[in-house]
Design a protein around this motif. Structure first.
Motif, PDB file in Angstrom:
ATOM      1  N   CYS A 146      51.331  33.049  37.058  1.00 48.51           N
ATOM      2  CA  CYS A 146      50.710  34.265  37.555  1.00 48.51           C
ATOM      3  C   CYS A 146      51.749  35.157  38.227  1.00 48.51           C
TER       4      CYS A 146
ATOM      5  N   HIS B 192      51.114  37.123  40.668  1.00 53.32           N
ATOM      6  CA  HIS B 192      50.788  37.205  42.103  1.00 53.32           C
ATOM      7  C   HIS B 192      51.512  36.117  42.886  1.00 53.32           C
ATOM      8  N   VAL B 193      51.246  34.876  42.540  1.00 58.66           N
ATOM      9  CA  VAL B 193      51.922  33.708  43.093  1.00 58.66           C
ATOM     10  C   VAL B 193      52.229  32.826  41.897  1.00 58.66           C
TER      11      VAL B 193
ATOM     12  N   MET C 186      51.635  30.424  40.091  1.00 59.60           N
ATOM     13  CA  MET C 186      50.648  29.382  39.802  1.00 59.60           C
ATOM     14  C   MET C 186      50.271  29.472  38.330  1.00 59.60           C
TER      15      MET C 186
ATOM     16  N   CYS D 274      43.451  34.641  36.103  1.00 65.59           N
ATOM     17  CA  CYS D 274      44.045  33.560  36.896  1.00 65.59           C
ATOM     18  C   CYS D 274      42.954  32.900  37.726  1.00 65.59           C
TER      19      CYS D 274
ATOM     20  N   THR E 195      43.247  31.081  40.344  1.00 71.23           N
ATOM     21  CA  THR E 195      43.481  30.907  41.782  1.00 71.23           C
ATOM     22  C   THR E 195      42.886  32.041  42.611  1.00 71.23           C
ATOM     23  N   HIS E 196      43.231  33.296  42.281  1.00 74.28           N
ATOM     24  CA  HIS E 196      42.695  34.425  43.066  1.00 74.28           C
ATOM     25  C   HIS E 196      42.073  35.494  42.175  1.00 74.28           C
ATOM     26  N   GLY E 197      41.888  35.205  40.899  1.00 73.69           N
ATOM     27  CA  GLY E 197      41.133  36.099  40.035  1.00 73.69           C
ATOM     28  C   GLY E 197      41.867  37.315  39.498  1.00 73.69           C
ATOM     29  N   ALA E 198      43.192  37.273  39.392  1.00 71.62           N
ATOM     30  CA  ALA E 198      43.918  38.386  38.760  1.00 71.62           C
ATOM     31  C   ALA E 198      43.524  38.490  37.293  1.00 71.62           C
TER      32      ALA E 198
ATOM     33  N   ALA F  71      44.355  40.438  42.163  1.00 75.68           N
ATOM     34  CA  ALA F  71      45.457  40.069  43.053  1.00 75.68           C
ATOM     35  C   ALA F  71      46.848  40.341  42.475  1.00 75.68           C
TER      36      ALA F  71
HETATM   37  S1  FES Z   1      47.960  33.042  42.016  1.00 82.04           S
HETATM   38 FE1  FES Z   1      47.033  34.115  40.375  1.00 82.04          FE
HETATM   39  S2  FES Z   1      45.803  35.585  41.325  1.00 82.04           S
HETATM   40 FE2  FES Z   1      46.853  34.640  42.975  1.00 82.04          FE
END
Ligand code: FES
Length: 128
Positions: free
Chosen positions: A52, A54-55, A57, A76, A78-81, A94
């Motif tokens: 991702c 964002h981070v 992951m 994603c 994890t935070h929905g990007a 994100a």
């Molecule tokens: S790690 Fe993918 S949206 Fe935050």
């Protein structure tokens, strides 16, 4: 046109359905194994590092599950990007301001999905 000598076999073309489950594979980035995946959207195969913007992951919410509910974006877990499945660009959430997914070039030949290493992502090195 990709040099067929350097193409790496990923999977059968039939393994990728439009907006369906993706196929995970691994590449070497800077001497380390890095997860990657291939999906099909609009009839074409696309591949990205599974990282991702964002981070750092992995995206899939279950192994190989990359699309959102409508199968219009890669999402994603994890935070929905949300990412454009054709370009990997961030389309909301994100990842805004963080860029997009790292594209890997894939082609289809003779019913197979093949990856073209690009100098950044390279084939896994065999253990000595
Ligand atoms: S790690 Fe993918 S949206 Fe935050």
């Amino acid at each position: 046109m990709a040099d067929s000598e350097s193409l790496i076999d990923i999977c059968e073309s039939s393994a990728l359905l439009n907006g369906g489950r993706g196929v995970r594979f691994e590449v070497d980035v800077g001497g380390r194994n890095a997860p990657a995946f291939a999906v099909r959207y609009g009839g074409r195969a696309f591949a990205y590092l599974n990282r991702c913007a964002h981070v750092s992951m992995e995206l899939d919410w279950l192994p190989g599950m990359f699309f959102d509910f409508d199968a219009e974006h890669l999402m994603c877990a994890t935070h929905g990007a949300f990412y454009d499945p054709v370009t990997g660009a961030c389309r909301g959430g994100a990842c805004a301001g963080y860029g997009g997914l790292r594209t890997l070039v894939v082609v289809e030949r003779d019913g197979r999905v093949l990856w073209q290493p690009d100098g950044y992502a390279e084939p896994l090195r065999l253990a000595d």
